[in-house]
Design an enzyme around this catalytic site. Structure first.
Site, PDB file in Angstrom:
ATOM      1  N   ARG A  73     -51.346  16.509  45.011  1.00 49.38           N
ATOM      2  CA  ARG A  73     -49.880  16.561  45.161  1.00 49.38           C
ATOM      3  C   ARG A  73     -49.326  15.186  45.548  1.00 49.38           C
ATOM      4  NH1 ARG A  73     -47.814  21.147  48.856  1.00 49.38           N
ATOM      5  NH2 ARG A  73     -45.848  20.261  48.138  1.00 49.38           N
ATOM      6  N   CYS A 103     -56.125  13.975  68.249  1.00 46.44           N
ATOM      7  CA  CYS A 103     -55.327  13.175  69.205  1.00 46.44           C
ATOM      8  C   CYS A 103     -53.873  12.997  68.763  1.00 46.44           C
ATOM      9  CB  CYS A 103     -55.987  11.811  69.438  1.00 46.44           C
ATOM     10  SG  CYS A 103     -55.747  10.645  68.086  1.00 46.44           S
ATOM     11  N   LEU A 122     -30.181  26.662  41.513  1.00 47.05           N
ATOM     12  CA  LEU A 122     -30.240  27.063  40.109  1.00 47.05           C
ATOM     13  C   LEU A 122     -29.692  28.468  39.912  1.00 47.05           C
ATOM     14  CD1 LEU A 122     -31.239  25.895  37.433  1.00 47.05           C
ATOM     15  CD2 LEU A 122     -33.475  26.917  37.894  1.00 47.05           C
ATOM     16  N   HIS A 175     -41.069  19.983  57.424  1.00 46.96           N
ATOM     17  CA  HIS A 175     -42.409  20.459  57.038  1.00 46.96           C
ATOM     18  C   HIS A 175     -43.397  19.307  56.878  1.00 46.96           C
ATOM     19  CE1 HIS A 175     -40.749  24.564  55.374  1.00 46.96           C
ATOM     20  NE2 HIS A 175     -40.806  24.519  56.687  1.00 46.96           N
ATOM     21  N   THR A 193     -33.357  25.688  47.489  1.00 46.37           N
ATOM     22  CA  THR A 193     -34.360  26.409  48.293  1.00 46.37           C
ATOM     23  C   THR A 193     -34.170  27.918  48.117  1.00 46.37           C
ATOM     24  OG1 THR A 193     -35.230  26.803  50.528  1.00 46.37           O
ATOM     25  CG2 THR A 193     -32.953  26.066  50.387  1.00 46.37           C
TER      26      THR A 193
HETATM   27  P1  OAD Z   1     -39.187  27.641  46.504  1.00 45.99           P
HETATM   28  O1  OAD Z   1     -40.118  27.378  45.391  1.00 45.99           O
HETATM   29  O2  OAD Z   1     -39.403  28.850  47.325  1.00 45.99           O
HETATM   30  O3  OAD Z   1     -37.687  27.709  45.940  1.00 45.99           O
HETATM   31  C1  OAD Z   1     -37.182  26.757  45.066  1.00 45.99           C
HETATM   32  C2  OAD Z   1     -35.725  27.082  44.762  1.00 45.99           C
HETATM   33  O4  OAD Z   1     -35.220  26.040  43.954  1.00 45.99           O
HETATM   34  C3  OAD Z   1     -35.520  28.395  43.987  1.00 45.99           C
HETATM   35  O5  OAD Z   1     -34.464  29.140  44.593  1.00 45.99           O
HETATM   36  C4  OAD Z   1     -35.119  27.937  42.588  1.00 45.99           C
HETATM   37  O6  OAD Z   1     -34.181  28.805  41.969  1.00 45.99           O
HETATM   38  C5  OAD Z   1     -34.482  26.597  42.885  1.00 45.99           C
HETATM   39  N1  OAD Z   1     -34.567  25.648  41.766  1.00 45.99           N
HETATM   40  C6  OAD Z   1     -35.558  25.478  40.859  1.00 45.99           C
HETATM   41  N2  OAD Z   1     -35.276  24.474  40.011  1.00 45.99           N
HETATM   42  C7  OAD Z   1     -34.065  23.987  40.391  1.00 45.99           C
HETATM   43  C8  OAD Z   1     -33.215  22.954  39.901  1.00 45.99           C
HETATM   44  N3  OAD Z   1     -33.544  22.196  38.857  1.00 45.99           N
HETATM   45  N4  OAD Z   1     -32.034  22.748  40.537  1.00 45.99           N
HETATM   46  C9  OAD Z   1     -31.675  23.500  41.612  1.00 45.99           C
HETATM   47  N5  OAD Z   1     -32.429  24.495  42.104  1.00 45.99           N
HETATM   48  C10 OAD Z   1     -33.608  24.739  41.508  1.00 45.99           C
HETATM   49  O7  OAD Z   1     -39.163  26.304  47.403  1.00 45.99           O
HETATM   50  P2  OAD Z   1     -38.636  26.118  48.896  1.00 45.99           P
HETATM   51  O8  OAD Z   1     -37.500  27.033  49.184  1.00 45.99           O
HETATM   52  O9  OAD Z   1     -38.454  24.669  49.122  1.00 45.99           O
HETATM   53  O10 OAD Z   1     -43.574  25.169  52.836  1.00 45.99           O
HETATM   54  O11 OAD Z   1     -39.906  26.592  49.720  1.00 45.99           O
HETATM   55  C11 OAD Z   1     -39.877  26.555  51.119  1.00 45.99           C
HETATM   56  C12 OAD Z   1     -41.240  26.255  51.661  1.00 45.99           C
HETATM   57  O12 OAD Z   1     -42.204  27.159  51.106  1.00 45.99           O
HETATM   58  C13 OAD Z   1     -41.798  24.890  51.289  1.00 45.99           C
HETATM   59  O13 OAD Z   1     -41.334  23.851  52.115  1.00 45.99           O
HETATM   60  C14 OAD Z   1     -43.265  25.083  51.443  1.00 45.99           C
HETATM   61  C15 OAD Z   1     -43.400  26.422  50.753  1.00 45.99           C
HETATM   62  O14 OAD Z   1     -44.500  27.168  51.121  1.00 45.99           O
HETATM   63  C16 OAD Z   1     -44.790  24.844  53.282  1.00 45.99           C
HETATM   64  O15 OAD Z   1     -45.677  24.446  52.542  1.00 45.99           O
HETATM   65  C17 OAD Z   1     -44.946  25.010  54.760  1.00 45.99           C
END
Ligand code: OAD
Length: 235
Positions: free
Chosen positions: A60, A121, A203, A110, A177
């Site tokens: 990643r 440490c 989106l 995060h 998100t």
């Molecule tokens: P998700 O994958 O859960 O959600 C991504 C969001 O972005 C969805 O609602 C999509 O509809 C939207 N999306 C996708 N493409 C897009 C675009 N081109 N423009 C606008 N929106 C778009 O990701 P997160 O909500 O970031 O944590 O996930 C939250 C956390 O879950 C992450 O930080 C990570 C993951 O597990 C850890 O690893 C602790």
């Protein structure tokens, strides 16, 4: 029309980096549909198979280094530069695309791919391209190196600072998100309780869609620059 002294608090997620070429987690084909998060994003998974987990984060990190910020990251950097009021940018993303676009201060709740963390440490140092289970901490010399990212079951970083920002927010904006992972998924409700107006830029309607006063749905590279332009250009 927006009060030009308004404090704008922004929360971003994987969707803002999707058009840069980084995968999201929960969309079709997203990371958590291809991999089990229990193996790759928990302390227990890391204990079971550190080499596998480090390989995943090495991959990643390499992907992040190959891509560039997009128009949405640049628009938020412009907002920080040109908005007369205060802007607080909180991200759940571990990439550095906000920084590379020029956002001056990014709260990485995060964690980040850019640093390695010693679990023994708590020393942090720039992450090498390849982290391995045999890596030792440059300060305490123990082999407890891990990615500086927050895994499920761990407490996100900077929560006090974020809570204080939400308390004084006039506008809260959630971008890209899914609103699935707490505590970030609760920020819209916290900001609303504190009297802020809430806006979702995504989106599609997120799981939290009902919490927002307003929404604009579409790709981040379109809706985020349009929103920033509407704020900056308003009289
Ligand atoms: P998700 O994958 O859960 O959600 C991504 C969001 O972005 C969805 O609602 C999509 O509809 C939207 N999306 C996708 N493409 C897009 C675009 N081109 N423009 C606008 N929106 C778009 O990701 P997160 O909500 O970031 O944590 O996930 C939250 C956390 O879950 C992450 O930080 C990570 C993951 O597990 C850890 O690893 C602790």
């Amino acid at each position: 029309m927006q009060d030009r002294k308004a404090h704008i608090v922004i929360l971003t997620g994987a969707g803002i980096s999707a058009e840069s070429g980084l995968g999201t987690f929960r969309d079709i084909g997203g990371l958590w549909s291809r991999y089990d998060w229990r193996d790759l994003a928990t302390p227990e998974g890391f204990t079971r198979d550190p080499a596998f987990v480090l390989e995943f984060y090495n991959w990643r990190r390499a992907n992040v280094r190959k891509v560039a910020p997009n128009a949405a990251h640049h628009a938020l950097a412009r907002l920080a530069r040109d908005w007369p009021g205060r802007v607080t940018l909180v991200t759940q993303n571990v990439d550095d695309l906000h920084e590379r676009a020029g956002s001056p201060e990014v709260i990485h709740m995060h964690g980040t791919h850019l640093t390695a963390l010693c679990a023994a440490c708590a020393h942090r140092w720039p992450a090498p391209d390849e982290m391995a289970p045999t890596d030792t901490c440059p300060v305490c010399n123990r082999t407890a190196t891990r990615p500086d990212v927050v895994w499920f079951g761990e407490t996100p970083y900077h929560l006090g600072r974020i809570a204080r920002a939400l308390e004084s927010a006039d506008v809260f904006v959630s971008i890209g998100t899914s609103g699935t992972v707490y505590p970030a998924a609760g920020f819209a409700a916290d900001a609303k309780d504190a009297g802020a107006e809430t806006l979702e830029l995504n989106l599609e309607p997120s799981r939290n869609a009902g919490l927002f006063d307003r929404a604009r749905h579409g790709p981040a590279t379109e809706v985020v620059p349009a929103w920033v332009e509407s704020l900056i250009a308003a009289p």
